[in-house]
Design a protein around this motif. Structure first.
Motif, PDB file in Angstrom:
ATOM      1  N   ASP A 103       0.840  -1.193   0.000  1.00 43.77           N
ATOM      2  CA  ASP A 103       0.000   0.000   0.000  1.00 43.77           C
ATOM      3  C   ASP A 103       0.876   1.244   0.000  1.00 43.77           C
ATOM      4  N   GLN A 104       0.253   2.405   0.025  1.00 40.89           N
ATOM      5  CA  GLN A 104       1.004   3.653  -0.060  1.00 40.89           C
ATOM      6  C   GLN A 104       1.923   3.841   1.145  1.00 40.89           C
ATOM      7  N   LYS A 105       1.478   3.401   2.300  1.00 40.27           N
ATOM      8  CA  LYS A 105       2.307   3.525   3.497  1.00 40.27           C
ATOM      9  C   LYS A 105       3.597   2.730   3.328  1.00 40.27           C
ATOM     10  N   GLU A 106       3.496   1.523   2.780  1.00 36.51           N
ATOM     11  CA  GLU A 106       4.691   0.708   2.564  1.00 36.51           C
ATOM     12  C   GLU A 106       5.629   1.366   1.560  1.00 36.51           C
ATOM     13  N   LEU A 107       5.063   1.917   0.498  1.00 31.70           N
ATOM     14  CA  LEU A 107       5.896   2.601  -0.497  1.00 31.70           C
ATOM     15  C   LEU A 107       6.604   3.791   0.140  1.00 31.70           C
TER      16      LEU A 107
END
Length: 974
Positions: free
Chosen positions: A443-447
């Motif tokens: 997800d965006q948090k991981e990116l």
């Protein structure tokens, strides 16, 4: 505030109940009743009459084998092991990906005994549910690949690729072609398994960049990886065309999620497509079990390995599913078989098929696009920060070689993230680069976390990176893309609400007979209790979410689990070492023979290539021997079903200088303990050979005798038989091998893990420890039973088998018995005279048993026209009697045919099984009553399992082979 008691649960229980009492179906009173019927005073004396005295152990294993315990205590101990695994976010890739198993699938399929305790669907009329789920699986794979024929799953991607190589080699064998070209961007575990398979067959494996392949008339096949290990995507059309110009078959190992977006490889001219559906809702589980797939052109439908589900019609003209082209089974083709595969990954294939049903084509596309979008954003981050990237089109993976690789790995570790270490096989401290593979969970948090890691590692500020123009064609330039609607079949488009999805799952499982309905008395298959306490831990995240190539210090729990199992299995079998890598019995056979072959070669005995195999052996034995590079020489059996020792001595003498091994099943496939097993082993050793013992019948030996102590050198063990891993509708399985001390050095290794011997044979399976995710099941079984409990289980298994043999012998003669008139853990009922006196075939009885509420025993194997019955230790006396009464009642029906009371062709056996629809139809034109058809036993009026379809016409289905679902348009035309 109350003080919490931090002691384990078991320590807080005053009374610990014994698991042994729940696992074994006969209580002490029932045991005594069975012994009295058989004329024996006690269980120990009874066993001494069956097991030869010179191999019978007087006491169970000692040493470090634990005593039995309760479920609670075992679960507590296993939890302490599980928490030693450190589950971090793994972006390693290499064929293993994070995935989200929909909760409905987890609860109603994975944890549903109606799904996991069913057997291989050989009796199709009572297996329609899982057959439909597998039919959906085949449809999914055919739609993904664009190839019309897909099997019902294989063991893993690496072995599927090896099966493709073997198929291509067999087809071109007459032309003396021996070169097989492999993409240099192939997964490392796939290459390792290919090397293991290629060497015994004399296949020359060559690895290079596909555009540099040297194609000529010596090449029989090529393997491409698309996308490659590095994430690279490219258009292989030109290479495929050039390969076909020299008549070489083209196999492509594909990623099913990427294939959602890409043009089907079948449209590009590919002959075979293989891969794994692990990322379709199946947890990584430290490497398995996972369902692999194998799709090909229709011209190769009779060479395709494994099982194939096809549509036919039943006796009422209704559509019905069954396993197609069953004459390909190994026990018929033996050393002529194209594969030794005997176990599929049915339960995992079912999960993957339901995952596709759950998401539908649009949902799968959304997941694939999300992964692609995040990969594109990551590339932009890397470029913006100044990392050097090789220019290529990618799907989900980016590999980077950089001077600061060690710092990147260090910062990632601090964030709880595992990245791929480059070069492959290097330790983190020797890292020259890193790889990142995105998956469904990204997800965006991981990116953002990765962006921060990469920026800090290179010492640059973080700047926002956005993709303003997200366009599939621009992200995958010059790559053939999917343009047509796909997966339009109703199954994948009508069940997207959870209510409808749940009902669909339950409708299918309701059409399947499993251990929740009654005994499955299959000879040689050991369908015993799969206890809930044994199954529960496989869902623990510490076991299910671990990547098989995670740093070794994160898998200490699995290391302990493996060490315990290896130690316990060695103690039980009398061997010195064990490998858990083989992920099926067939793979255990192959591994054991390769270990023997390696030992001979280490001694300079390259010429030893003869494998003696009794005619009573399991059907996979000859196929495995040929795969391992051996020449099969058959050994005859005597009238009692034992190996003809005179013929063995004669053949061993004749082939003395070339003798490599003997493959023997013990107790024999005929269900008896051969009294001269030590002499058999001595004859083989005298001529320099090794003894391979097939452990399929180990359920008669555990705790009572040890193969390693009476002369065997290698033994494979079926954890999905003797050690309680459920059959799962035809898979998963685990087939480890145990070896004597002189063979430990040759146990299988792996390119990305420290396992096996110091002179180990190559990898047998894709993952270092095979189907590691289900090893907790056998650990729990062994821990709860203890040595005494296991000895008791084997004894009761034989008591139950002899009780059935005694009761049924007056009606169906028992074909083989030991010297004292007793069988081992199974018995063979001779039905052949019934054909002559009443025109009744063994299949008629098998189908009629469905009306009585039973799955048939093993049909026509190892002797045509017989039933092989194995009740196991888990069935109650009530269930044993219910089966006997059903068989006796069927014999009375046959007697009625003999006397003319039933018509010879229109009778309850010839018309069986009887469906609810047939029995409740307006008209009934049969010369026997509806009650006789449907309720042959009175108690069935209150508890009846109905076959889903009438008797299936197998021949029609093979003549009109249909292996995938109808589209909406075709469905509406029916």
């Amino acid at each position: 505030m109350p003080v919490l008691d931090k002691k384990p649960v078991a320590a807080r229980i005053n009374v610990l109940s014994s698991f042994l009492e729940r696992h074994i179906g006969l209580n002490s009173k029932d045991q005594n009743q069975c012994l009295n019927v058989l004329g024996h005073a006690d269980l120990a004396q009874f066993i001494s009459e069956i097991v030869p005295a010179d191999i019978l152990d007087s006491s169970p294993p000692k040493g470090s084998f634990p005593e039995g315990c309760s479920e609670l205590q075992a679960l507590d101990e296993l939890r302490l092991i599980a928490v030693q695994n450190c589950v971090r976010r793994s972006l390693i890739g290499l064929g293993y990906h994070g995935t989200a198993t929909p909760a409905a699938i987890h609860r109603y399929v994975l944890e549903n005994p109606g799904w996991y305790t069913a057997y291989t669907p050989y009796q199709a009329e009572i297996s329609q549910g899982r057959l439909e789920a597998l039919f959906n699986f085949q449809t999914l794979i055919s739609e993904l690949t664009g190839l019309p024929i897909s099997n019902a799953s294989l063991l893993d991607e690496a072995t599927a690729a090896a099966e493709a190589m073997s198929l291509a080699f067999a087809i071109n064998k007459s032309s003396d072609r021996s070169r097989f070209l492999v993409d240099s961007d192939v997964l490392p575990q796939t290459l390792a398994v290919l090397r293991t398979r290629a060497e015994p067959l004399g296949i020359c494996l060559e690895v290079s960049e596909p555009r540099l392949f040297e194609l000529n008339d010596e090449v029989f096949g090529i393997l491409l990886q698309l996308p490659g290990r590095s994430g690279k995507l490219w258009d292989p059309s030109d290479v495929i065309a050039k390969s076909h110009n020299v008549d070489a078959l083209v196999t492509v190992a594909i990623d099913p999620l990427a294939q959602v977006l890409l043009a089907p490889v079948g449209d590009l001219g590919v002959d075979i497509a293989v891969g794994s559906v692990q990322r379709f809702g199946v947890p990584m589980a430290f490497g398995g079990p996972h369902a692999a797939f194998f799709a090909t052109k229709e011209i190769f439908k009779r060479q395709i390995p494994g099982r194939l589900v096809g549509q036919s019609v039943d006796a009422d003209g209704e559509p019905a599913l069954r396993l197609a082209l069953q004459t390909r089974e190994q026990h018929i083709r033996r050393d002529k078989a194209t594969s030794n595969i005997c176990t599929a990954q049915v339960l995992l294939a079912v999960i993957a098929s339901f995952y596709a049903v759950h998401h539908g084509p649009s949902g799968l596309r959304s997941i694939a696009l999300k992964v692609l979008r995040f990969r594109a954003q990551l590339e932009n981050c890397l470029i913006q920060l100044g990392y050097s990237l090789v220019k290529m089109v990618r799907f989900d993976t980016v590999e980077v070689f950089a001077d600061n690789a060690l710092e990147v790995h260090k910062l990632a570790e601090e964030e709880g993230v595992n990245l791929r270490v480059l070069p492959l096989g290097a330790s983190v401290n020797d890292a020259k680069g890193f790889g990142i593979t995105f998956d469904e969970l990204t997800d965006q948090k991981e990116l953002d976390t990765l962006h921060k890691i990469l920026a800090n590692a290179i010492g640059k500020p973080i700047e926002s990176v956005e993709i303003t123009n997200f366009n599939l064609e621009s992200l995958l330039p010059e790559i053939p893309l999917r343009t047509k609607n796909w997966l339009t079949q109703p199954a994948f488009n009508l069940h997207h609400s959870e209510t409808e999805f749940l009902r669909y799952i339950q409708r299918l499982v309701a059409q399947d007979f499993s251990l929740i309905h009654g005994m499955i008395p299959l000879g040689s298959c050991t369908m015993k209790l799969n206890a809930a306490a044994e199954l529960a831990p496989i869902s623990w995240r510490e076991f299910s979410a671990l990547h098989p190539f995670a740093p070794i210090d994160q898998s200490k729990g699995y290391q302990k689990l493996v060490l315990d199992l290896e130690s316990w299995l060695a103690l039980l079998t009398g061997f010195a070492g064990v490998s858990l890598q083989p992920n099926a019995g067939s793979q255990g056979e192959f591994a054991g023979l390769l270990v023997i072959r390696a030992w001979h070669k280490s001694r300079g005995d390259f010429h030893r290539n003869v494998c003696l195999i009794p005619t009573s052996a399991h059907g996979t034995n000859p196929a495995s021997a040929v795969m391992a590079g051996f020449k099969v020489v058959p050994i005859t059996c005597d009238e009692y079903g034992n190996i003809d020792l005179e013929d063995l001595a004669k053949k061993a003498e004749a082939h003395s200088s070339q003798l490599a091994a003997l493959m023997v099943t013990y107790p024999s496939t005929h269900g008896v303990f051969e009294p001269r097993i030590r002499d058999i082993c001595d004859v083989v050793h005298l001529h320099g050979g090794q003894v391979y013992l097939d452990g399929a019948n180990l359920n008669a030996q555990v705790g009572l005798c040890k193969p390693g102590s009476y002369g065997a050198d290698v033994c494979h063990l079926n954890l999905h038989k003797t050690f309680c891993i459920p059959h799962g509708g035809g898979g998963p399985g685990v087939g480890p091998i145990a070896v004597a001390a002189h063979l430990i050095s040759y146990l299988p290794g792996h390119p990305l893990a420290n396992c096996g011997g110091n002179q180990g044979i190559g990898a047998i399976s894709a993952a270092p420890f095979g189907s590691a995710g289900i090893l907790p099941i056998s650990w729990m079984y062994l821990r709860m039973m203890g040595a005494e409990g296991l000895r008791q289980a084997s004894s009761i298994a034989m008591l139950s088998a002899n009780y059935i043999a005694h009761r049924l012998n007056p009606f169906y003669p028992v074909l083989f018995k030991g010297l004292k008139g007793l069988v081992a853990h199974e018995c063979i009922l001779d039905l052949r005279p019934l054909k002559k006196i009443a025109g009744i075939e063994v299949d008629d009885i098998a189908k009629r048993l469905m009306d009585y509420g039973f799955h048939a025993p093993t049909v026509s194997w190892p002797v045509a026209g017989t039933l092989m019955v194995e009740p196991t230790e888990s069935e109650s006396l009530e269930e044993l009697d219910r089966f006997c009464e059903a068989m006796i009642s069927i014999r009375a029906e046959i007697k009625a045919i003999e006397l003319g009371d039933f018509d010879a062709l229109d009778n309850p056996l010839k018309r069986a099984p009887h469906t609810l629809g047939a029995v409740t139809a307006e008209e009934w034109d049969r010369p026997y009553s509806r009650a006789k058809a449907a309720f042959p036993l009175i108690e069935q009026r209150k508890n009846k399992f109905w076959p889903a379809v009438a008797r299936i016409d197998n021949a029609y289905g093979d003549r009109n082979l249909v292996c995938s679902c109808n589209t909406f348009e075709e469905f509406n035309e029916l």
